[in-house]
Structure formats: structure tokens, C-alpha cells
Write a protein that holds these residues in place. Sequence first.
Motif, PDB file in Angstrom:
ATOM      1  N   ALA A   1      -2.833   0.650  -9.154  1.00 44.81           N
ATOM      2  CA  ALA A   1      -1.885   1.472  -7.994  1.00 44.81           C
ATOM      3  C   ALA A   1      -0.017   0.877  -7.926  1.00 44.81           C
ATOM      4  CB  ALA A   1      -2.065   2.284  -7.135  1.00 44.81           C
ATOM      5  N   VAL A   2      -0.350  -0.228  -7.869  1.00 51.04           N
ATOM      6  CA  VAL A   2       1.353  -0.509  -7.259  1.00 51.04           C
ATOM      7  C   VAL A   2       2.102  -1.120  -8.333  1.00 51.04           C
ATOM      8  CG1 VAL A   2       0.868  -2.967  -7.064  1.00 51.04           C
ATOM      9  CG2 VAL A   2       2.723  -2.384  -5.737  1.00 51.04           C
TER      10      VAL A   2
ATOM     11  N   THR B   1       9.786   2.845   4.272  1.00 51.29           N
ATOM     12  CA  THR B   1      10.845   2.328   5.923  1.00 51.29           C
ATOM     13  C   THR B   1      10.129   1.712   6.724  1.00 51.29           C
ATOM     14  OG1 THR B   1      10.959   4.388   6.290  1.00 51.29           O
ATOM     15  CG2 THR B   1      11.391   4.398   5.375  1.00 51.29           C
ATOM     16  N   ILE B   2      11.377   0.789   7.816  1.00 52.33           N
ATOM     17  CA  ILE B   2      10.996   0.857   9.195  1.00 52.33           C
ATOM     18  C   ILE B   2      10.167   1.247  10.176  1.00 52.33           C
ATOM     19  CG2 ILE B   2      11.290  -0.045  10.863  1.00 52.33           C
ATOM     20  CD1 ILE B   2      13.748  -1.019   9.780  1.00 52.33           C
ATOM     21  N   ASP B   3      10.724   3.113   9.904  1.00 47.46           N
ATOM     22  CA  ASP B   3       9.589   4.145  10.522  1.00 47.46           C
ATOM     23  C   ASP B   3       8.605   4.289   9.828  1.00 47.46           C
ATOM     24  OD1 ASP B   3      11.749   4.677  12.360  1.00 47.46           O
ATOM     25  OD2 ASP B   3      12.816   6.204  11.372  1.00 47.46           O
ATOM     26  N   ALA B   4       8.354   4.420   8.928  1.00 42.48           N
ATOM     27  CA  ALA B   4       6.970   4.530   8.876  1.00 42.48           C
ATOM     28  C   ALA B   4       5.962   3.486   7.689  1.00 42.48           C
ATOM     29  CB  ALA B   4       6.993   5.401   6.582  1.00 42.48           C
ATOM     30  N   LEU B   5       6.504   2.000   7.940  1.00 43.71           N
ATOM     31  CA  LEU B   5       5.697   1.120   8.726  1.00 43.71           C
ATOM     32  C   LEU B   5       5.314   1.236  10.180  1.00 43.71           C
ATOM     33  CD1 LEU B   5       7.766  -1.354   6.572  1.00 43.71           C
ATOM     34  CD2 LEU B   5       4.719  -0.628   5.603  1.00 43.71           C
ATOM     35  N   SER B   6       5.777   1.086  10.949  1.00 39.11           N
ATOM     36  CA  SER B   6       5.752   0.944  12.298  1.00 39.11           C
ATOM     37  C   SER B   6       4.472   2.061  12.720  1.00 39.11           C
ATOM     38  CB  SER B   6       7.226   1.091  13.283  1.00 39.11           C
ATOM     39  OG  SER B   6       7.975   0.107  12.770  1.00 39.11           O
TER      40      SER B   6
ATOM     41  N   THR C   1       1.369  -1.130  -0.121  1.00 37.16           N
ATOM     42  CA  THR C   1      -0.247  -0.215   0.366  1.00 37.16           C
ATOM     43  C   THR C   1       1.053   1.484  -0.007  1.00 37.16           C
ATOM     44  OG1 THR C   1      -1.893  -0.945   1.608  1.00 37.16           O
ATOM     45  CG2 THR C   1      -1.782   1.137   1.007  1.00 37.16           C
ATOM     46  N   LEU C   2       1.859   1.054   1.064  1.00 38.24           N
ATOM     47  CA  LEU C   2       2.889   2.342   1.060  1.00 38.24           C
ATOM     48  C   LEU C   2       3.952   2.489  -0.276  1.00 38.24           C
ATOM     49  CD1 LEU C   2       3.760   4.377   2.450  1.00 38.24           C
ATOM     50  CD2 LEU C   2       5.655   3.173   3.822  1.00 38.24           C
ATOM     51  N   LEU C   3       3.879   1.524  -1.031  1.00 36.68           N
ATOM     52  CA  LEU C   3       5.184   1.553  -2.032  1.00 36.68           C
ATOM     53  C   LEU C   3       4.424   2.532  -2.989  1.00 36.68           C
ATOM     54  CD1 LEU C   3       7.170   0.558  -4.357  1.00 36.68           C
ATOM     55  CD2 LEU C   3       6.030  -1.717  -4.078  1.00 36.68           C
TER      56      LEU C   3
ATOM     57  N   SER D   1       3.743   6.011  -2.923  1.00 33.47           N
ATOM     58  CA  SER D   1       4.047   6.874  -3.086  1.00 33.47           C
ATOM     59  C   SER D   1       5.932   6.546  -3.316  1.00 33.47           C
ATOM     60  CB  SER D   1       4.853   7.224  -0.888  1.00 33.47           C
ATOM     61  OG  SER D   1       3.940   7.890  -0.351  1.00 33.47           O
ATOM     62  N   GLY D   2       5.930   5.037  -3.627  1.00 30.64           N
ATOM     63  CA  GLY D   2       7.398   4.252  -3.574  1.00 30.64           C
ATOM     64  C   GLY D   2       8.354   4.084  -3.519  1.00 30.64           C
ATOM     65  N   VAL D   3       9.179   3.234  -3.741  1.00 32.95           N
ATOM     66  CA  VAL D   3       9.388   2.461  -2.513  1.00 32.95           C
ATOM     67  C   VAL D   3      10.632   3.113  -1.651  1.00 32.95           C
ATOM     68  CG1 VAL D   3      12.179   2.038  -4.535  1.00 32.95           C
ATOM     69  CG2 VAL D   3      11.470   0.397  -3.195  1.00 32.95           C
TER      70      VAL D   3
END
Length: 200
Positions: free
Chosen positions: A104-105, A32-37, A21-23, A26-28
Motif C-alpha cells: 500500500a505504501v 503529523t506529529i500529533d497523529a503519530l503521537s 503505516t500512516l503514509l 492516508s498519504g503524507v
Amino acid sequence: MMEVIAMPTASKERWLDEGLTLLAESGVKAVTIDALSERLGLSKGSFYHHFKGMAGYHAALLDHFEQRETQAFIDLVESLPVHDGAVKLRALIDASVADEVSVAVEPRMRIWASHDEAARSCIARVDAKRLDYLRRQCRAIADTDRADETARLIYLVGVGSMHLVPPIPVPDQVRMCDMLISDLEAAAGRAARRAEGGAS
């Protein structure tokens, strides 16, 4: 005795679904670990419970993409009580565009593959598997070289449409694919009539 309170964790699949979903959003580089957490409301410890750093996570994410965005759709269509190639193709197309993240991915994955060897290998496998399945269903409609060309055109519509600016809307992509399938069905019908006429 002091009670030990377990820290909340999440399943491996949940971490990977959130990564896709984040990919897609906003792209790879944004994955990041921070964003996912933060998005999951979980600690980094939960992340490291499942993955050996970002390298391990990226490898798992590529495998997850291949399974979720390719094999899962094939398995879904193959589970249907139908054998008609055209019906399977239309069901596959409808399923693949129903999830906004799936739509989208795709271009984000291909951008990632343009500068990462592991992602490039993943996309190569995905493309080969998807094209093979499309080709087999087209061949079930008409066992000719035209079926192979139709399979490639259907795939080009699905992949290429999202790279145009602006992208071709999903309903238009579905309509274009349906036209290609209908055209192949019509060609198969004409060939069958010619064969019947030659046999009489």
C-alpha cells in the motif's frame, strides 16, 4: 528526594514504521506529529528525542522507506542458499507482496514524490536499485537483451498495478510476474538447445 519518573518513549524505528503505516493509509499530509503521537500513545517529547521536527522526520522516513522496502528485500533474498536467478526472483516477489503496508505504501510514496524533490530523489534511487537487482537476476537466467526487458516488465507489473482503478489484485500480479519469469526461462532453454545443436 523526589523520584524522577521517565516518560515513555519509543525507538526511532518504531516512529518510522508507524509513519510508513500512516503514509500507506492516508498519504503524507496525514503524517503529523500529533497523529503519530496519538497512534503510538506517546508524547511529542518522545518524537523530538529522535527527530528535529517534521523536516528531519521526513528525511528519516524516506531513508527508512528505501532501506525497508528495497535493501531489506534484497538482503533477504541474498541470504538464501540459492544461486538460481529464477528462484531468487520468485522469492523476491513473494517477500515483497507478503506485507500489506509494503504493497500500500508504494503508490503513496510516488504521489509524495510528484510534488517533493527529496521524495523524488528517494524514488529515483529506489527505482534504480530495484531495476538493477531485477536485471542481474534476469541476466542470470538468460544473458541477453531480453533479460533486461523482462526485468523492466516485472517492475512495471509491480509498480503500475497499484495505480490502476481498481488496482490489479496481488495474486494476479504474482501470477503475471511468474509468467514473465517462466517465459524467460523457456527462451533460455531454447537458446541453449540451439547452441548445442550448432555445436554438434
